[in-house]
Scaffold this active site. Structure first.
Site, PDB file in Angstrom:
ATOM      1  N   GLY A 120       8.879 -23.488  -2.512  1.00  0.00           N
ATOM      2  CA  GLY A 120       7.970 -23.284  -1.391  1.00  0.00           C
ATOM      3  C   GLY A 120       7.866 -24.492  -0.461  1.00  0.00           C
ATOM      4  O   GLY A 120       6.905 -24.608   0.288  1.00  0.00           O
ATOM      5  N   ARG A 171       7.815 -12.822 -10.260  1.00  0.00           N
ATOM      6  CA  ARG A 171       6.512 -12.151 -10.161  1.00  0.00           C
ATOM      7  C   ARG A 171       6.604 -11.035  -9.127  1.00  0.00           C
ATOM      8  O   ARG A 171       7.604 -10.936  -8.416  1.00  0.00           O
ATOM      9  CB  ARG A 171       5.456 -13.157  -9.683  1.00  0.00           C
ATOM     10  CG  ARG A 171       5.822 -13.723  -8.330  1.00  0.00           C
ATOM     11  CD  ARG A 171       4.726 -14.500  -7.646  1.00  0.00           C
ATOM     12  NE  ARG A 171       5.077 -14.813  -6.261  1.00  0.00           N
ATOM     13  CZ  ARG A 171       5.828 -15.812  -5.858  1.00  0.00           C
ATOM     14  NH1 ARG A 171       6.348 -16.648  -6.745  1.00  0.00           N
ATOM     15  NH2 ARG A 171       6.092 -15.994  -4.582  1.00  0.00           N
ATOM     16  N   LYS A 190       4.582 -17.335   4.843  1.00  0.00           N
ATOM     17  CA  LYS A 190       5.154 -16.190   5.555  1.00  0.00           C
ATOM     18  C   LYS A 190       4.088 -15.490   6.381  1.00  0.00           C
ATOM     19  O   LYS A 190       2.942 -15.374   5.949  1.00  0.00           O
ATOM     20  CB  LYS A 190       5.746 -15.202   4.542  1.00  0.00           C
ATOM     21  CG  LYS A 190       6.933 -15.785   3.772  1.00  0.00           C
ATOM     22  CD  LYS A 190       7.319 -14.896   2.599  1.00  0.00           C
ATOM     23  CE  LYS A 190       8.412 -15.571   1.768  1.00  0.00           C
ATOM     24  NZ  LYS A 190       8.623 -14.892   0.473  1.00  0.00           N
ATOM     25  N   HIS A 207      15.903 -16.439   5.991  1.00  0.00           N
ATOM     26  CA  HIS A 207      15.439 -16.283   4.606  1.00  0.00           C
ATOM     27  C   HIS A 207      15.470 -14.794   4.298  1.00  0.00           C
ATOM     28  O   HIS A 207      14.674 -14.034   4.844  1.00  0.00           O
ATOM     29  CB  HIS A 207      14.021 -16.857   4.474  1.00  0.00           C
ATOM     30  CG  HIS A 207      13.356 -16.573   3.158  1.00  0.00           C
ATOM     31  ND1 HIS A 207      12.470 -17.437   2.560  1.00  0.00           N
ATOM     32  CD2 HIS A 207      13.426 -15.519   2.324  1.00  0.00           C
ATOM     33  CE1 HIS A 207      12.040 -16.929   1.417  1.00  0.00           C
ATOM     34  NE2 HIS A 207      12.602 -15.753   1.259  1.00  0.00           N
ATOM     35  N   ASN A 237      11.849 -15.752  -7.651  1.00  0.00           N
ATOM     36  CA  ASN A 237      10.424 -15.600  -7.918  1.00  0.00           C
ATOM     37  C   ASN A 237      10.257 -14.587  -9.043  1.00  0.00           C
ATOM     38  O   ASN A 237      10.700 -13.449  -8.922  1.00  0.00           O
ATOM     39  CB  ASN A 237       9.679 -15.115  -6.676  1.00  0.00           C
ATOM     40  CG  ASN A 237       9.800 -16.111  -5.543  1.00  0.00           C
ATOM     41  OD1 ASN A 237       9.636 -17.309  -5.751  1.00  0.00           O
ATOM     42  ND2 ASN A 237      10.116 -15.638  -4.359  1.00  0.00           N
TER      43      ASN A 237
HETATM   44  C1  MV4 Z   1      17.042 -25.279   2.368  1.00  0.00           C
HETATM   45  C2  MV4 Z   1      17.135 -25.228   3.775  1.00  0.00           C
HETATM   46  C3  MV4 Z   1      18.325 -25.593   4.353  1.00  0.00           C
HETATM   47  N1  MV4 Z   1      19.349 -26.009   3.592  1.00  0.00           N
HETATM   48  N2  MV4 Z   1      18.102 -25.701   1.656  1.00  0.00           N
HETATM   49  C4  MV4 Z   1      12.405 -24.107   2.075  1.00  0.00           C
HETATM   50  C5  MV4 Z   1      11.605 -23.727   0.906  1.00  0.00           C
HETATM   51  C6  MV4 Z   1      12.471 -23.808  -0.266  1.00  0.00           C
HETATM   52  N3  MV4 Z   1      12.410 -22.584  -0.973  1.00  0.00           N
HETATM   53  C7  MV4 Z   1      13.840 -24.094   0.237  1.00  0.00           C
HETATM   54  N4  MV4 Z   1      13.746 -24.234   1.669  1.00  0.00           N
HETATM   55  C8  MV4 Z   1      14.837 -24.540   2.419  1.00  0.00           C
HETATM   56  N5  MV4 Z   1      15.928 -24.930   1.726  1.00  0.00           N
HETATM   57  C9  MV4 Z   1      19.217 -26.072   2.270  1.00  0.00           C
HETATM   58  N6  MV4 Z   1      20.255 -26.495   1.535  1.00  0.00           N
HETATM   59  C10 MV4 Z   1      16.023 -24.803   4.498  1.00  0.00           C
HETATM   60  C11 MV4 Z   1      14.862 -24.473   3.829  1.00  0.00           C
HETATM   61  C12 MV4 Z   1      13.766 -24.080   4.664  1.00  0.00           C
HETATM   62  C13 MV4 Z   1      13.300 -22.771   4.678  1.00  0.00           C
HETATM   63  C14 MV4 Z   1      13.809 -21.799   3.843  1.00  0.00           C
HETATM   64  C15 MV4 Z   1      13.311 -20.507   3.855  1.00  0.00           C
HETATM   65  C16 MV4 Z   1      12.283 -20.183   4.718  1.00  0.00           C
HETATM   66  C17 MV4 Z   1      11.754 -21.121   5.540  1.00  0.00           C
HETATM   67  C18 MV4 Z   1      12.240 -22.427   5.539  1.00  0.00           C
HETATM   68  C19 MV4 Z   1      11.693 -23.370   6.394  1.00  0.00           C
HETATM   69  C20 MV4 Z   1      12.162 -24.641   6.364  1.00  0.00           C
HETATM   70  C21 MV4 Z   1      13.191 -25.001   5.512  1.00  0.00           C
END
Ligand code: MV4
Length: 447
Positions: A164, A292, A237, A208, A290
């Site tokens: 998160g 859940r 979200k 995402h 996740n």
């Molecule tokens: C990332 C990424 C870009 N590249 N990993 C955000 C929460 C966590 N679950 C992982 N996340 C991210 N991982 C890599 N290698 C960008 C994010 C990210 C993001 C991911 C999903 C939804 C919103 C986001 C907002 C900022 C960064």
């Protein structure tokens, strides 16, 4: 089948679980803190037990108090909802010891996915694509600098205990690495009591997209297609939808197969979500699982026509999954309505709701625990309602959502309705052209 389920949660999800239990002829037990004594989950359950003061650690997060409520009511299963103890290994283990069925995966499955490095290593073994990066934990900053040279900037550092977005740092050039390394260490130590870090190539402007899966106790796993959750702010979200406007039949086939492979590999039992990052070339990478039921599960329920809580309960009771994968029919979208002031940096807006009218009509669903006269407590998450619309096409779904939002009346507190109204009119959103950066650039108009 279970005779009595205790719902270890509050708010809309507690109510959601009670509704399905009633339809299945299962008795329900609500637990509540003193802040929630006027809540609908307390009224609609067959029995209710007060378990403590408003502060979560002494009520909804207190395992001894919940187990005492199980003891005095003779419940034979616990539904944990989302948040609180839903992904707590210790709680799942104690349920196993007490012979009360935890409606969800085993403690072992939860812990396999809870530690992000372990989860990633497991997915590599399962043959699921992951973002290129470090093999496990980084020893020190020297190793980080060396590896970043190989991977190439930008890179992202993540906390193995994270998820998160907490403890995450993007680094664009070598001279900024050491500083970010130290900050990420500190942050994750403070947040999780674990400062283990790993590194990945930073995927720019990703979407995402997550897949809903179900697994039974006999190794059968299916997927129920995807939800696009790219519309988020600071990892919260705001809107989810299915199908994703970015999806193709071919990509769904490949991602669905990967999601099923992932869950099968760990013999996953229950409802779960496999989160992926998808880049602009439609490359996809496993991000997290996740373990859940999620807030946005109704979006999937609407497009695949299933009651996911009912499926969770059936699986926990030992029933076999008899169905195959499901593809989306039509389009569904959810707007999260929070008690927040969007014009004041989303500041929480708890207090008494003086009037409340929720939208209605064909294809409109509102999952909510609030009513006129209800006081939104300041102690918990600010979600007060989920507005879910479904229609044959995305275009019609957006029009229905805009109509439904205009019908929403909530007085006494501020809500996130205004930002949703503006997003529904946004040209790029309407065209399906967005990624996780959408709300960073969004200009909220004053009202
Ligand atoms: C990332 C990424 C870009 N590249 N990993 C955000 C929460 C966590 N679950 C992982 N996340 C991210 N991982 C890599 N290698 C960008 C994010 C990210 C993001 C991911 C999903 C939804 C919103 C986001 C907002 C900022 C960064």
């Amino acid at each position: 089948m279970f005779k009595k389920i205790l719902i270890a949660n509050r708010g809309e999800i507690a109510l959601r679980v009670i509704r399905t239990c009633k339809e299945m002829g299962i008795k329900t037990v609500a637990i509540y803190s003193t802040a929630d004594k006027e809540s609908l989950h307390v009224r609609f359950a067959d029995e209710a037990v007060c378990i403590g003061p408003p502060v979560s650690t002494e009520s909804y997060l207190s395992i001894p108090k919940i187990m005492a409520a199980v003891e005095i009511t003779n419940a034979d299963a616990i539904h944990p909802g989302y948040g609180f103890l839903s992904e707590n290994t210790k709680f799942a283990k104690i349920c196993e010891e007490y012979k009360v069925k935890f409606i969800g995966p085993t403690a072992d499955q939860i812990s396999k996915m809870g530690d992000k490095i372990t989860a990633k290593e497991t997915m590599i073994k399962a043959g699921v694509p992951v973002v290129p990066g470090s093999e496990g934990l980084l020893k020190d900053v020297k190793e980080a600098i060396k590896l970043a040279k190989v991977i190439g900037y930008p890179i992202i550092m993540k906390a193995t205990a994270g998820g998160g977005g907490k403890g995450m740092r993007v680094v664009w050039k070598e001279e900024d690495l050491e500083d970010n390394w130290n900050k990420a260490k500190q942050e994750s130590k403070a947040a999780f009591g674990n400062d283990g870090l790993y590194m990945e190539k930073f995927v720019e402007e990703p979407r995402h997209i997550e897949f809903q899966v179900l697994g039974d106790q006999y190794g059968n796993v299916i997927h129920l297609s995807e939800r696009d959750c790219s519309i988020q702010r600071r990892h919260q979200k705001l809107i989810e939808e299915s199908p994703s406007p970015f999806m193709t039949d071919e990509l769904r086939e490949k991602m669905g197969e990967a999601a099923v492979k992932a869950a099968k590999f760990i013999k996953y039992e229950g409802a779960g979500t496999i989160e992926f990052l998808v880049d602009k070339y439609r490359n996809f990478y496993f991000m997290e699982m996740n373990t859940r039921i999620q807030v946005e599960h109704p979006v999937t329920e609407e497009v695949v026509d299933l009651d996911l809580i009912k499926e969770q309960i059936r699986i926990a009771a030992g029933e076999k999954l008899e169905m195959g994968n499901r593809l989306p029919h039509g389009h569904a979208m959810e707007c999260r309505i929070n008690a927040e002031d969007v014009f004041k940096d989303f500041r929480p807006s708890p207090g008494k709701i003086t009037s409340f009218h929720s939208p209605k009509g064909h294809g409109v669903r509102v999952d909510s625990h609030v009513y006129a006269g209800y006081t939104v407590p300041s102690n918990y998450d600010s979600l007060i309602a989920k507005l879910i619309c479904r229609a044959p096409t995305r275009e019609e779904c957006i029009k229905k959502m805009a109509r439904a939002l205009d019908e929403f009346i909530v007085e006494g507190i501020k809500t996130t309705v205004p930002i949703h109204q503006q997003i529904m009119k946004h040209e790029e959103f309407k065209a399906g052209n967005f990624n996780t950066g959408f709300l960073n650039d969004f200009e909220l108009k004053a009202q």
